[in-house]
Design an enzyme around this catalytic site. Sequence first.
Site, PDB file in Angstrom:
ATOM      1  N   GLU A 207     -12.315  64.721 -17.229  1.00 55.00           N
ATOM      2  CA  GLU A 207     -12.727  63.723 -16.130  1.00 55.00           C
ATOM      3  C   GLU A 207     -14.168  63.944 -15.713  1.00 55.00           C
ATOM      4  OE1 GLU A 207     -11.630  60.824 -15.503  1.00 55.00           O
ATOM      5  OE2 GLU A 207      -9.881  61.608 -16.816  1.00 55.00           O
TER       6      GLU A 207
HETATM    7  C1  LIG Z   1      -6.865  69.921 -21.968  1.00 57.04           C
HETATM    8  C2  LIG Z   1      -7.998  68.673 -21.915  1.00 57.04           C
HETATM    9  C3  LIG Z   1      -7.307  67.465 -21.872  1.00 57.04           C
HETATM   10  C4  LIG Z   1      -8.383  66.617 -21.962  1.00 57.04           C
HETATM   11  N1  LIG Z   1      -7.856  65.073 -21.875  1.00 57.04           N
HETATM   12  C5  LIG Z   1      -8.581  63.970 -22.069  1.00 57.04           C
HETATM   13  C6  LIG Z   1      -8.119  62.752 -22.213  1.00 57.04           C
HETATM   14  O1  LIG Z   1      -6.614  62.641 -21.863  1.00 57.04           O
HETATM   15  N2  LIG Z   1      -8.677  61.498 -22.429  1.00 57.04           N
HETATM   16  C7  LIG Z   1     -10.039  61.912 -22.890  1.00 57.04           C
HETATM   17  O2  LIG Z   1     -10.753  61.086 -23.360  1.00 57.04           O
HETATM   18  N3  LIG Z   1     -10.643  63.132 -22.971  1.00 57.04           N
HETATM   19  C8  LIG Z   1     -10.089  64.255 -22.515  1.00 57.04           C
HETATM   20  N4  LIG Z   1     -10.564  65.473 -22.339  1.00 57.04           N
HETATM   21  C9  LIG Z   1     -11.748  65.729 -22.877  1.00 57.04           C
HETATM   22  C10 LIG Z   1     -12.732  65.987 -21.671  1.00 57.04           C
HETATM   23  O3  LIG Z   1     -12.769  64.757 -20.708  1.00 57.04           O
HETATM   24  C11 LIG Z   1     -14.143  66.267 -22.208  1.00 57.04           C
HETATM   25  O4  LIG Z   1     -13.663  67.698 -22.779  1.00 57.04           O
HETATM   26  C12 LIG Z   1     -15.127  66.441 -21.266  1.00 57.04           C
HETATM   27  O5  LIG Z   1     -15.456  65.061 -20.743  1.00 57.04           O
HETATM   28  C13 LIG Z   1     -16.469  67.140 -21.723  1.00 57.04           C
HETATM   29  O6  LIG Z   1     -16.769  66.849 -23.010  1.00 57.04           O
HETATM   30  P1  LIG Z   1     -17.079  67.760 -23.919  1.00 57.04           P
HETATM   31  O7  LIG Z   1     -16.231  68.929 -24.108  1.00 57.04           O
HETATM   32  O8  LIG Z   1     -17.471  67.388 -25.304  1.00 57.04           O
HETATM   33  O9  LIG Z   1     -18.351  68.691 -23.711  1.00 57.04           O
HETATM   34  P2  LIG Z   1     -19.751  68.352 -23.696  1.00 57.04           P
HETATM   35  O10 LIG Z   1     -20.224  66.724 -23.495  1.00 57.04           O
HETATM   36  O11 LIG Z   1     -20.220  68.772 -24.953  1.00 57.04           O
HETATM   37  O12 LIG Z   1     -20.704  69.135 -22.523  1.00 57.04           O
HETATM   38  C14 LIG Z   1     -20.607  70.635 -22.721  1.00 57.04           C
HETATM   39  C15 LIG Z   1     -21.443  70.967 -21.330  1.00 57.04           C
HETATM   40  O13 LIG Z   1     -22.784  70.628 -21.258  1.00 57.04           O
HETATM   41  C16 LIG Z   1     -22.792  69.928 -19.974  1.00 57.04           C
HETATM   42  N5  LIG Z   1     -23.445  68.688 -20.129  1.00 57.04           N
HETATM   43  C17 LIG Z   1     -23.236  67.769 -21.248  1.00 57.04           C
HETATM   44  N6  LIG Z   1     -24.403  66.840 -21.032  1.00 57.04           N
HETATM   45  C18 LIG Z   1     -25.092  66.905 -20.084  1.00 57.04           C
HETATM   46  C19 LIG Z   1     -26.145  66.425 -19.276  1.00 57.04           C
HETATM   47  N7  LIG Z   1     -26.559  65.110 -19.707  1.00 57.04           N
HETATM   48  N8  LIG Z   1     -26.701  66.878 -18.219  1.00 57.04           N
HETATM   49  C20 LIG Z   1     -26.289  68.433 -17.806  1.00 57.04           C
HETATM   50  N9  LIG Z   1     -25.298  68.827 -18.596  1.00 57.04           N
HETATM   51  C21 LIG Z   1     -24.695  68.150 -19.419  1.00 57.04           C
HETATM   52  C22 LIG Z   1     -21.510  69.687 -19.642  1.00 57.04           C
HETATM   53  O14 LIG Z   1     -21.258  69.625 -18.152  1.00 57.04           O
HETATM   54  C23 LIG Z   1     -20.620  70.563 -20.195  1.00 57.04           C
HETATM   55  O15 LIG Z   1     -20.736  71.704 -19.353  1.00 57.04           O
HETATM   56  C24 LIG Z   1      -9.702  66.658 -22.409  1.00 57.04           C
HETATM   57  C25 LIG Z   1     -10.182  67.912 -22.591  1.00 57.04           C
HETATM   58  C26 LIG Z   1      -9.256  68.808 -22.399  1.00 57.04           C
HETATM   59  C27 LIG Z   1     -10.096  70.230 -22.850  1.00 57.04           C
END
Ligand SMILES: Cc1cc2nc3c(=O)[nH]c(=O)nc-3n(C[C@H](O)[C@H](O)[C@H](O)COP(=O)(O)OP(=O)(O)OC[C@H]3O[C@@H](n4cnc5c(N)ncnc54)[C@H](O)[C@@H]3O)c2cc1C
Length: 596
Positions: free
Chosen positions: A441
């Site tokens: 989220e």
């Molecule tokens: C168990 C689980 C359930 C989930 N359920 C859903 C779901 O139902 N539907 C859905 O669509 N998604 C879902 N997700 C996905 C989840 O919402 C994403 O994992 C999350 O939004 C982060 O995206 P990412 O993992 O690609 O991390 P990234 O976007 O790659 O981020 C990696 C790190 O970098 C930081 N970061 C990224 N961009 C910036 C920036 N511009 N400035 C500062 N920091 C930054 C982030 O805070 C994070 O700490 C789920 C994930 C998991 C693990």
Amino acid sequence: MPSYKAPLEDVGFLLNDVFQIDRYDNLPGFSDASADVRDAILNEAAKLSEQVLLPLNRVGDKEGCTRHDDGRVTTPTGFKEAYKQVAEGGWLGLSAPEEFGGQGLPSTLSHTVAEFLTSANMAFSMYHGLTMGATAALLVHGRPEQKAIFIPKMVTGEWTGTMNLTEPQCGTDLGLLRTKAIKQADGSYKITGTKIFISAGEHDLSENIIHLVLARIEGAPAGIKGVSLFVVPKILVNADGSLGGRNGVTCGAIEHKMGIHGNATCVMNYDDATGWLIGEENKGMQGMFVMMNEARLGVAVQGLAQSEVAYQNAVIYAQERLQGRSLTGAKATDKPADPIIVHPDIRRTLLTIRAFNEAARAMVVWTALKGDVAHRSEDAKERQAADDHMGLMTPVLKGVLTDVGFANAVSAQQVWGGHGYIADNGMEQFVRDARIAMIYEGANGIQALDLVGRKLPRDGGRAVMAFFAEVAAFAKQHGADAAMQPFVAPLSRALGDLQKATTWLMMNAMAQPDNAGAGATDYMKLFGMVGFGYMWAKMVKVAQDKIAASGATPYLTSKLTTGRFFMERMLPETALHLTRIESGCGTVMELPAEAF
Ligand SMILES: Cc1cc2nc3c(=O)[nH]c(=O)nc-3n(C[C@H](O)[C@H](O)[C@H](O)COP(=O)(O)OP(=O)(O)OC[C@H]3O[C@@H](n4cnc5c(N)ncnc54)[C@H](O)[C@@H]3O)c2cc1C
């Protein structure tokens, strides 16, 4: 097995005494939620949580979900029966509009119920929680025929909902999204692409699954401005609402993960799946934001819920576990050692968790009430002020409640010593389950950026100014009251820290945006602490008045002590956050990337 008792007395105190929910009787649905009705609902929710969902928490963790070769996913033993009970009990429709089969009761009540259900079983509660979020998005942005077809079945829980944003290359940055949508002659779209990490993407609990999917229409602009929202049912639905054939959406895999094993986290493959546009083309984020804001409050509640259940089990253990003697002489002289609750360090740990839980619960009720005002009031000014509050507090609640909720689950595990590390005792599951709430989220770092970069400056700072004014007015009103001094003075100091931090960011972030980025998380935490401080001051005032009117009870006396503990030992943290914010981005940005 861990135990859980829903905090009914605390919820009653908040709804009846602190926020006096009956004052909102002019809003639709509130007069149906009289004190008796509220009590009956909360008692039933407590029973459901304690007797049905809690026993399945460990089962769900151990068994997890299973994907079969044909793409079907089965949930852990007992989940199906429990889900039937939740659906048939009308829990998904508690605050949904009556015209779609809901009960139209305040969403303040459903957020409170959500805390109980989530403490008992977080992985399970996500199935119906996501459905309620998807329903909210359809209610606001769906076309009349979409609402008529999907919402009634989602309100009864016969169909569940999901949100599909994430793709392998696209997490936080949704502008990178690749799933494509091609318009068909009949007005529908063919959706093709891969979504990952989709919670409740496939399972055996409901007869249909309604996916809300972000995709890019052929020829749409690149980036976030070209993203649209679609409704894509797993099983196609005929115009009369009956089920048709299977749609082109399948679960390709489920993830093996750290916690919430009972909730299926799915890779979803869309292969020319039929979908229908929700809202306008290229305005998909508007619809998704409704769902995300609902879900963010829901995720904030997950942080609180795990902190609460972990706390309760830490208290039970601390009362029973015999180790060492009290520093001031033996207390349990008939026993070989004292229970560890005599030790100041254990008490400090427990009180820190408790002071957070009670303040966080108050913030959730306060904000949920504003949500009800924002959606139900007839007065445009009232609606705007409530909406401002929701916008401001959503990132604070999501970020702070889940960060601290996880930290508290770890602290509660620590009370159990080595036994907290052993799976059968259940404490480590709370830690593993709580961890995800900080990530999904919108990861918490992103919540902090949303607060500083978007919510603070919005409308010339109107929302933040209103919050400052409300807290300052409370402090002024009770400033001369001697009994309130131990609460009002620290609150005013903390508010001063928050105002200084706000001014510093306003003066230093425009010229150097990294100053905002480097201070954002501290600012979010500082904001949360001031919010908690305000909640504590309000709760203490009400407790003092109740004691003066009708005498002390153990509950009210504990409120006063826990409130003092918060003011003395937790709220001073605001000064640390201010110092960090004012140090700017210098050392944070100094090292070249390759030096890390
Ligand atoms: C168990 C689980 C359930 C989930 N359920 C859903 C779901 O139902 N539907 C859905 O669509 N998604 C879902 N997700 C996905 C989840 O919402 C994403 O994992 C999350 O939004 C982060 O995206 P990412 O993992 O690609 O991390 P990234 O976007 O790659 O981020 C990696 C790190 O970098 C930081 N970061 C990224 N961009 C910036 C920036 N511009 N400035 C500062 N920091 C930054 C982030 O805070 C994070 O700490 C789920 C994930 C998991 C693990």
